[in-house]
Write a protein that holds these residues in place. Structure first.
Motif, PDB file in Angstrom:
ATOM      1  N   UNK A  65      -2.322   6.527  -5.438  1.00  0.00           N
ATOM      2  CA  UNK A  65      -2.511   5.540  -4.341  1.00  0.00           C
ATOM      3  C   UNK A  65      -2.479   4.256  -5.317  1.00  0.00           C
ATOM      4  N   UNK A  66      -1.824   3.204  -4.444  1.00  0.00           N
ATOM      5  CA  UNK A  66      -1.646   1.862  -4.878  1.00  0.00           C
ATOM      6  C   UNK A  66      -2.004   0.970  -3.761  1.00  0.00           C
ATOM      7  N   UNK A  67      -3.073  -0.042  -3.937  1.00  0.00           N
ATOM      8  CA  UNK A  67      -3.295  -0.854  -2.840  1.00  0.00           C
ATOM      9  C   UNK A  67      -3.452  -2.110  -3.482  1.00  0.00           C
ATOM     10  N   UNK A  68      -2.533  -3.245  -3.156  1.00  0.00           N
ATOM     11  CA  UNK A  68      -2.460  -4.549  -3.864  1.00  0.00           C
ATOM     12  C   UNK A  68      -3.526  -5.327  -3.170  1.00  0.00           C
ATOM     13  N   UNK A  72       0.806  -1.117   0.080  1.00  0.00           N
ATOM     14  CA  UNK A  72      -0.005  -0.048   0.137  1.00  0.00           C
ATOM     15  C   UNK A  72       0.804   1.255   0.191  1.00  0.00           C
ATOM     16  N   UNK A  73       0.720   2.240  -0.983  1.00  0.00           N
ATOM     17  CA  UNK A  73       1.266   3.515  -0.892  1.00  0.00           C
ATOM     18  C   UNK A  73       0.563   4.559  -1.249  1.00  0.00           C
ATOM     19  N   UNK A  74       0.643   5.663  -0.874  1.00  0.00           N
ATOM     20  CA  UNK A  74       0.096   7.043  -1.045  1.00  0.00           C
ATOM     21  C   UNK A  74       1.042   8.173  -1.232  1.00  0.00           C
ATOM     22  N   UNK A  75       0.843   8.999  -2.387  1.00  0.00           N
ATOM     23  CA  UNK A  75       1.713  10.190  -2.475  1.00  0.00           C
ATOM     24  C   UNK A  75       0.737  11.201  -2.762  1.00  0.00           C
TER      25      UNK A  75
END
Length: 413
Positions: free
Chosen positions: A272-275, A248-251
């Protein structure tokens, strides 16, 4: 007079002289004969006189929140309420900001008196460079006294882009090596640049940038499933290594341009990325307005509304699952400074799409920082995200994702 009589006479004479000196010395001291008067303060030294007559020599730094901040070589920086000050003598030049005055580059000089000061009887008079003297200003009507060099540099200078950044960096990790190998890492970087960077000037702009990530992997080793004799018999079976991953990442980045002390317009981007939710990448590009509804030393609350373009791309997406959306973000950001340096912050965002009412999401981020040593602190955080339109996958994808993080935070300027 024989020798013995001479010695007795000398002893009595010396004893008498000593007694006279012991009686006269206190009298001479009390009348000022023996003690030299205290030396006057050196030229250019500021003098702070208390109501009881005590004095401090050093340098007047500033006045704010109804108090004087004075530096003394003996006592360091001392904060003294105005009602404890009888007189303050300083040859320095200061700018006087009365309550309700938030200067900018366009503020007339008459609203911000500048010059040397006469401070006595709970009032301040300003002696300008032109030779004029302002009427006495009660100290209770003054918000700030700012030294002239600082005032001029903050109000007239536009710092470069790489100047004035503040922020924090957080990192945490868990590593387990056993039958199963487990690795979990989390980190965050938060940057902010406010121009000007002082509370006594009208804000002009603010730039923020944030990045957070959480990554985890659990690995089950490969092994041989033994054969069985039945019935029915089964041969030995190789079971390959199995890996379960979370990512999970957020920028995001935001630029605020102020039109008043509390209202601003803004431009923002977010990724946003959320596997765990099969979300490969969500991109948001938008602009809107913001309002600082609460602005106090202990707490702030900002409300924002944006109109935006949003692109959602899913992992192994079926036809029609990827989305191009026109939507909005309605968000609130709250910061609370607690006693003993504790800090709590909360951000809540609702992100609807107007061309697909089914495609909306909600995010909530909470952080709590506990001071540890100098610029180091321990930070606990939660991130709760809800995606109403996840991609179809096996096992079925949950719409809600929750994570708890703990790490060590370093504050830098």
């Amino acid at each position: 007079m024989n020798l013995q009589t001479f010695h007795r006479t000398s002893i009595f004479r010396r004893f008498g002289q000593t007694m006279v000196l012991l009686m006269v010395a206190p009298l001479a001291t009390s009348r000022g004969f023996a003690a030299d008067p205290p030396a006057p303060p050196a030229a250019g030294t500021d003098v702070l006189v208390f109501n009881n007559g005590d004095q401090l020599t050093g340098k007047l730094l500033r006045s704010m929140a109804g108090s004087v901040v004075f530096h003394s070589d003996m006592a360091g920086d001392v904060t003294v309420p105005w009602d404890k000050v009888k007189e303050l003598r300083t040859p320095q030049q200061f700018a006087v900001l009365e309550k309700g005055v938030k200067p900018s580059r366009k503020t007339p000089d008459a609203l911000v008196p500048q010059g040397t000061l006469t401070i006595a009887d709970q009032s301040v008079q300003v002696h300008t460079d032109s030779g004029g003297t302002t009427p006495a200003i009660p100290v209770k009507n003054i918000d700030f006294l700012i030294d002239d060099a600082t005032f001029q540099s903050k109000i007239k200078t536009e710092p470069g882009f790489f100047h004035g950044w503040n922020g924090t960096g957080t990192f945490g990790a868990t590593i387990v090596q056993a039958t199963q190998n487990t690795y979990t890492f989390n980190g965050a970087i938060n940057l902010v640049r406010a121009i000007p960077d002082v509370s006594w000037l009208t804000p002009r702009n603010k730039t923020t940038a944030d990045f957070s990530a959480s990554y985890g992997k659990i690995t089950d080793p490969s092994y041989i499933q033994p054969a069985t004799v039945g019935p029915p018999p089964t041969p030995a079976t190789f079971v390959p290594e199995n890996t379960v991953k979370t990512s999970i990442y957020h920028a995001d980045a935001e630029r605020d341009e102020y039109v008043s002390d509390r209202v601003y317009y803004l431009g923002a981007v977010a990724f946003d990325h959320n596997f765990s939710q099969s979300l490969d990448l969500q991109q948001i590009y938008g602009g809107g307005v913001g309002w600082t509804i609460i602005k106090q030393p202990q707490q702030t609350l900002d409300l924002k509304a944006l109109v935006q373009y949003e692109r959602q791309s899913f992992i192994n997406a079926l036809p029609g699952e990827d989305q191009n959306l026109i939507g909005s973000t309605f968000s609130a950001a709250y910061v609370r400074h607690l006693p003993k340096g504790l800090l709590f912050s909360q951000q809540v965002a609702y992100i609807p799409a107007w061309n697909n009412l089914h495609a909306y999401s909600v995010n909530e981020l909470n952080t709590f920082s506990i001071p540890a040593y100098k610029r180091l602190s321990v930070t606990l955080g939660t991130l709760d995200s809800y995606l109403n339109n996840p991609a179809i996958a096996l096992p079925p994808t949950k719409r809600n994702s929750f994570q708890f993080t703990a790490g060590v935070t370093y504050a830098f300027k």
